[in-house]
Scaffold this motif. Structure first.
Motif, PDB file in Angstrom:
ATOM      1  N   GLU A  18       0.862  -1.130   0.145  1.00 45.55           N
ATOM      2  CA  GLU A  18      -0.034   0.046  -0.131  1.00 45.55           C
ATOM      3  C   GLU A  18       0.789   1.315   0.151  1.00 45.55           C
ATOM      4  N   MET A  19       0.606   2.225  -1.121  1.00 48.97           N
ATOM      5  CA  MET A  19       1.299   3.589  -0.987  1.00 48.97           C
ATOM      6  C   MET A  19       0.582   4.391   0.112  1.00 48.97           C
ATOM      7  N   ARG A  20       1.416   5.479   0.038  1.00 45.48           N
ATOM      8  CA  ARG A  20       0.802   6.567   1.147  1.00 45.48           C
ATOM      9  C   ARG A  20      -0.565   6.886   0.614  1.00 45.48           C
ATOM     10  N   ASP A  21      -0.801   7.064  -0.772  1.00 46.24           N
ATOM     11  CA  ASP A  21      -2.243   7.847  -1.027  1.00 46.24           C
ATOM     12  C   ASP A  21      -3.277   6.587  -0.910  1.00 46.24           C
ATOM     13  N   GLY A  22      -2.829   5.559  -0.271  1.00 46.08           N
ATOM     14  CA  GLY A  22      -4.066   4.386  -0.215  1.00 46.08           C
ATOM     15  C   GLY A  22      -3.877   3.390  -1.586  1.00 46.08           C
ATOM     16  N   THR A  23      -3.268   3.678  -2.475  1.00 43.28           N
ATOM     17  CA  THR A  23      -3.304   2.899  -3.877  1.00 43.28           C
ATOM     18  C   THR A  23      -2.562   1.562  -3.292  1.00 43.28           C
ATOM     19  N   VAL A  24      -3.171   0.321  -3.684  1.00 41.19           N
ATOM     20  CA  VAL A  24      -2.259  -0.996  -3.446  1.00 41.19           C
ATOM     21  C   VAL A  24      -1.632  -1.372  -4.723  1.00 41.19           C
ATOM     22  N   LEU A  25      -0.247  -1.337  -4.786  1.00 41.88           N
ATOM     23  CA  LEU A  25       0.216  -1.984  -5.832  1.00 41.88           C
ATOM     24  C   LEU A  25       0.589  -3.550  -5.413  1.00 41.88           C
ATOM     25  N   ARG A  26       0.658  -4.447  -6.429  1.00 43.28           N
ATOM     26  CA  ARG A  26       0.907  -5.948  -6.176  1.00 43.28           C
ATOM     27  C   ARG A  26       2.278  -6.575  -6.823  1.00 43.28           C
ATOM     28  N   ALA A  27       2.736  -7.418  -5.948  1.00 41.56           N
ATOM     29  CA  ALA A  27       4.169  -7.965  -6.467  1.00 41.56           C
ATOM     30  C   ALA A  27       4.105  -9.149  -6.320  1.00 41.56           C
ATOM     31  N   ASN A  28       5.062  -9.973  -7.021  1.00 42.82           N
ATOM     32  CA  ASN A  28       5.371 -11.438  -6.895  1.00 42.82           C
ATOM     33  C   ASN A  28       6.759 -11.454  -6.191  1.00 42.82           C
ATOM     34  N   ILE A  29       6.940 -12.348  -5.232  1.00 52.27           N
ATOM     35  CA  ILE A  29       8.167 -12.464  -4.552  1.00 52.27           C
ATOM     36  C   ILE A  29       8.765 -14.050  -4.884  1.00 52.27           C
ATOM     37  N   TYR A  30       9.852 -13.930  -5.298  1.00 49.55           N
ATOM     38  CA  TYR A  30      10.835 -15.225  -5.226  1.00 49.55           C
ATOM     39  C   TYR A  30      11.916 -15.128  -4.313  1.00 49.55           C
ATOM     40  N   LEU A  41      16.589  -8.288  -4.709  1.00 48.52           N
ATOM     41  CA  LEU A  41      16.725  -7.524  -6.292  1.00 48.52           C
ATOM     42  C   LEU A  41      15.162  -7.217  -6.693  1.00 48.52           C
ATOM     43  N   LEU A  42      14.978  -6.094  -6.890  1.00 48.78           N
ATOM     44  CA  LEU A  42      13.620  -5.376  -7.115  1.00 48.78           C
ATOM     45  C   LEU A  42      13.466  -4.766  -8.619  1.00 48.78           C
ATOM     46  N   THR A  43      12.340  -5.185  -9.511  1.00 50.16           N
ATOM     47  CA  THR A  43      12.168  -4.557 -10.541  1.00 50.16           C
ATOM     48  C   THR A  43      10.624  -4.093 -10.530  1.00 50.16           C
ATOM     49  N   ARG A  44      10.407  -2.864 -11.114  1.00 52.09           N
ATOM     50  CA  ARG A  44       8.921  -2.392 -11.135  1.00 52.09           C
ATOM     51  C   ARG A  44       8.684  -2.238 -12.821  1.00 52.09           C
ATOM     52  N   LEU A  45       7.529  -2.746 -13.185  1.00 42.78           N
ATOM     53  CA  LEU A  45       7.360  -3.003 -14.685  1.00 42.78           C
ATOM     54  C   LEU A  45       5.811  -2.406 -15.184  1.00 42.78           C
ATOM     55  N   PRO A  46       5.405  -2.204 -16.300  1.00 41.91           N
ATOM     56  CA  PRO A  46       4.093  -2.059 -16.700  1.00 41.91           C
ATOM     57  C   PRO A  46       3.667  -2.910 -17.571  1.00 41.91           C
ATOM     58  N   TYR A  47       4.572  -3.934 -17.713  1.00 45.62           N
ATOM     59  CA  TYR A  47       4.131  -4.987 -18.806  1.00 45.62           C
ATOM     60  C   TYR A  47       3.679  -6.349 -18.156  1.00 45.62           C
ATOM     61  N   GLY A  48       3.343  -6.236 -16.927  1.00 48.75           N
ATOM     62  CA  GLY A  48       2.565  -7.473 -16.228  1.00 48.75           C
ATOM     63  C   GLY A  48       3.977  -8.440 -15.519  1.00 48.75           C
ATOM     64  N   LYS A  49       3.777  -8.134 -14.401  1.00 48.03           N
ATOM     65  CA  LYS A  49       4.768  -9.080 -13.257  1.00 48.03           C
ATOM     66  C   LYS A  49       4.584 -10.635 -13.443  1.00 48.03           C
ATOM     67  N   ASP A  50       3.402 -11.138 -13.968  1.00 43.78           N
ATOM     68  CA  ASP A  50       3.348 -12.699 -14.159  1.00 43.78           C
ATOM     69  C   ASP A  50       3.911 -13.107 -15.339  1.00 43.78           C
ATOM     70  N   ALA A  51       4.522 -12.087 -16.163  1.00 39.54           N
ATOM     71  CA  ALA A  51       5.368 -12.643 -17.455  1.00 39.54           C
ATOM     72  C   ALA A  51       6.683 -11.752 -17.153  1.00 39.54           C
ATOM     73  N   PRO A  52       7.407 -12.108 -16.130  1.00 46.31           N
ATOM     74  CA  PRO A  52       8.508 -11.132 -15.698  1.00 46.31           C
ATOM     75  C   PRO A  52       9.528 -10.951 -16.856  1.00 46.31           C
ATOM     76  N   VAL A  73       8.887  -8.702  -8.434  1.00 47.03           N
ATOM     77  CA  VAL A  73       8.862  -8.224  -9.490  1.00 47.03           C
ATOM     78  C   VAL A  73       7.278  -7.691  -9.253  1.00 47.03           C
ATOM     79  N   GLN A  74       7.093  -6.187  -9.368  1.00 42.70           N
ATOM     80  CA  GLN A  74       5.960  -5.520  -9.073  1.00 42.70           C
ATOM     81  C   GLN A  74       5.336  -4.721 -10.326  1.00 42.70           C
ATOM     82  N   ASP A  75       4.087  -4.996 -10.421  1.00 43.67           N
ATOM     83  CA  ASP A  75       2.978  -4.151 -11.521  1.00 43.67           C
ATOM     84  C   ASP A  75       3.295  -2.636 -10.861  1.00 43.67           C
TER      85      ASP A  75
END
Length: 589
Positions: A18-30, A41-52, A73-75
């Motif tokens: 959850e970001m400060r403004d209340g928006t919830v971002l979602r991530a996959n953790i390995y 090791l973190l990456t943040r991408l707009p192309y879909g975390k489920d196809a990293p 890997v976070q959307d």
């Protein structure tokens, strides 16, 4: 702990942040299936975390985890499973804070040791730069690959011309994921999806749509109001300042491993990022930044670039690009001594010779900047013309002329592009284009010895036009013994922006008046082999990579098809107007 357990990976999907403004971002953790705490090791991408980032060609999550890292890997906001609205320009304003908050969250996970690195290409290289602006304490190193620096030099514009091919292709494709948010009604969603897919498939013809301010595929699909707003604003630096790294490098204190490709749309941005970090980085570690450049395209890091195969050594797997990145993170996140500071900071691939080489500076100190001058008897049109390129200073020679019709532009063929599948990037034989009357071709005689060209390249073009505004395009070409003409690098200048690099405001030109235009061809590294020839092509369009200049002098985006003006272009090459290409020649002995 058994060997089997040591090789297993624990996977957690759609973990909310959850970001400060209340928006919830979602991530996959390995993470490793072991007791202990690990660096992240973190990456943040707009192309879909489920196809990293596997579709970006070279990152290996399994290998990273097995080497003792947690990979996250976070959307990004508004994409895939993350909440919020998506817009390529407006949403980008959130990336700095979203990255900062995600880094802090990742560092405090119960299995994290508090040390974080970031990796990724293109947009998710941008999320790294954005995150660094907030100086998160946990962030220790990043590897931003294939990354822009100035949005007005290869992302949104180039030399004042709009990057139409990239932006239309990328934005329409990105819009597919946003449709379910815009159309909750299933029938409306189905219709909108059908329309968008049709527009993407037909983009090769639809891209001719005018006026640009009402670009039909965008209007029909409610795509990216900020892109259309940006067309209305033209090159408004303030509007895209959050996307730009210009003037910010002293704020970055994290060391960066920069990875680029000679045929990448963001080549010059990545080089600029490296140079600025080495010179102005805000810490000693930041000034240890490094650079790797292969013969790669934006999405293809193999040994093949267009029609040329540069040999197995050119493949990112052959040089173990994954290993290079992990070694980078091992040094800064684990304290493993790999003598980063003592190594040559640049690793580049010399095309033509097809070898990797290490260098200590850019441009190379041993560079001999050599001017190759344009010559002809006034008939350099087409590859069958009398255009000559040589180091001999010109005498009183007749200018060359060609007619540029915006409704019949020269087609983009290869190069540092990312466009619809109808337009492939990399090296392609340019002879079909060079047969056009609106293309001037200047070629050296057969080379009697190898000539290495490595470094930044520019064209100094003395030219006049019958129009109030127009474009000039220059392309460097390697002509092989079989006469195939393989493009290396190119550039464009929009006449009204001819002096903006020196701080002047855009201004129209006076018809038939001669001006000096400097065209930035970015950089390359190529060995022109003995028996090859060096060639320079001059024309006024490369469409649809760059939007056509209608030659009217009207405000950008206003021109209708019926407004287009045919321009008569004159290229001068005489004692007072010595048009040339300046090549960074590297001594071979």
């Amino acid at each position: 702990m058994t060997n089997l357990q040591q090789k297993q990976i624990i996977t957690e999907l759609n973990v909310p942040v959850e970001m400060r403004d209340g928006t919830v971002l979602r991530a996959n953790i390995y993470r490793p299936h072991q007791e202990g705490k690990w660096p992240v090791l973190l990456t943040r991408l707009p192309y879909g975390k489920d196809a990293p980032p596997i579709h970006f060609g070279y990152y290996d999550i399994v290998r990273a985890v097995q080497q003792g890292y947690i990979v996250i890997v976070q959307d990004t906001r508004g994409r895939s499973a993350s909440e919020g609205e998506w817009d390529p320009i407006l949403t980008g304003r959130y990336e700095a804070s979203d990255s900062d908050e995600t880094i802090n969250w990742a560092s405090k996970l119960p299995f994290s040791n508090g040390e974080v690195g970031m990796f990724g290409s293109s947009y998710f290289a941008f999320t790294q730069w954005a995150g660094m602006l907030h100086h998160p304490n946990a962030l220790k190193a990043v590897a931003p690959s294939f990354s822009w620096s100035d949005p007005f030099n290869g992302m949104l514009y180039r030399g004042g011309a709009f990057e139409l091919g990239f932006l239309s292709y990328w934005q329409l494709g990105m819009h597919l994921d946003t449709l379910p948010r815009l159309y909750p009604d299933q029938q409306e969603l189905a219709a909108a999806t059908k329309q968008l897919i049709s527009d993407i498939d037909q983009l090769k013809s639809e891209i001719h749509s005018l006026p640009l301010k009402n670009f039909a595929p965008f209007i029909r699909n409610k795509v990216a109001p900020s892109i259309l707003e940006h067309i209305n604003r033209e090159m408004d630096q303030e509007y895209v300042n959050h996307l730009s790294l210009k003037g910010k490098y002293n704020k970055f204190t994290i060391p960066t491993l920069n990875i680029a490709g000679w045929y990448d749309i963001f080549l010059q941005g990545t080089i600029e990022n490296f140079l600025q970090m080495r010179d102005k980085g805000g810490s000693l570690e930041a000034r240890q930044s490094q650079l790797v450049i292969g013969p790669w395209q934006h999405l293809d890091h193999s040994q093949q670039a267009g029609e040329l195969n540069f040999g197995i050594a050119a493949d990112s797997a052959s040089i173990d690009l994954v290993g290079l990145e992990l070694q980078w993170f091992d040094h800064f996140l684990k304290g493993i001594d790999s003598d980063i500071a003592g190594k040559a900071p640049i690793k580049l691939f010399v095309m033509g010779e097809n070898i990797w080489r290490e260098e200590y500076e850019w441009p190379l100190n041993r560079t001999h900047y050599t001017e190759y001058y344009l010559h002809s008897r006034g008939h350099a049109n087409t590859l069958r013309g009398d255009g000559i390129l040589s180091t001999v200073y010109p005498e009183n020679e007749t200018p060359d002329h060609f007619t540029y019709d915006p409704l019949k532009p020269v087609t983009t063929k290869g190069g540092a592009i990312m466009m619809p599948n109808d337009f492939n990037g990399g090296a392609y034989d340019q002879r079909e284009i060079e047969l056009r009357e609106d293309v001037l071709v200047y070629t050296t005689s057969l080379l009697e010895e190898d000539v290495e060209v490595t470094g930044p390249i520019k064209v100094k073009l003395w030219a006049a036009s019958s129009a109030l505004d127009t474009d000039f395009v220059a392309r460097l070409v390697d002509v092989h013994p079989d006469d195939s003409a393989m493009n290396l690098t190119d550039g464009i200048i929009r006449a009204r922006f001819r002096n903006t690099a020196t701080g002047e405001k855009p201004s129209l030109i006076e018809p038939e008046k001669v001006y000096l235009y400097e065209i930035d061809l970015w950089s390359t590294s190529n060995l022109f082999r003995k028996g090859h020839r060096i060639r320079l092509d001059i024309t006024s369009s490369s469409f649809p990579r760059w939007d056509r200049n209608p030659n009217t002098g009207l405000d950008f985006g206003e021109d209708q098809e019926q407004d287009a003006v045919v321009a008569r272009q004159s290229i001068l090459h005489d004692q007072k107007h010595p048009s040339s290409i300046v090549l960074p020649v590297i001594p071979r002995s």
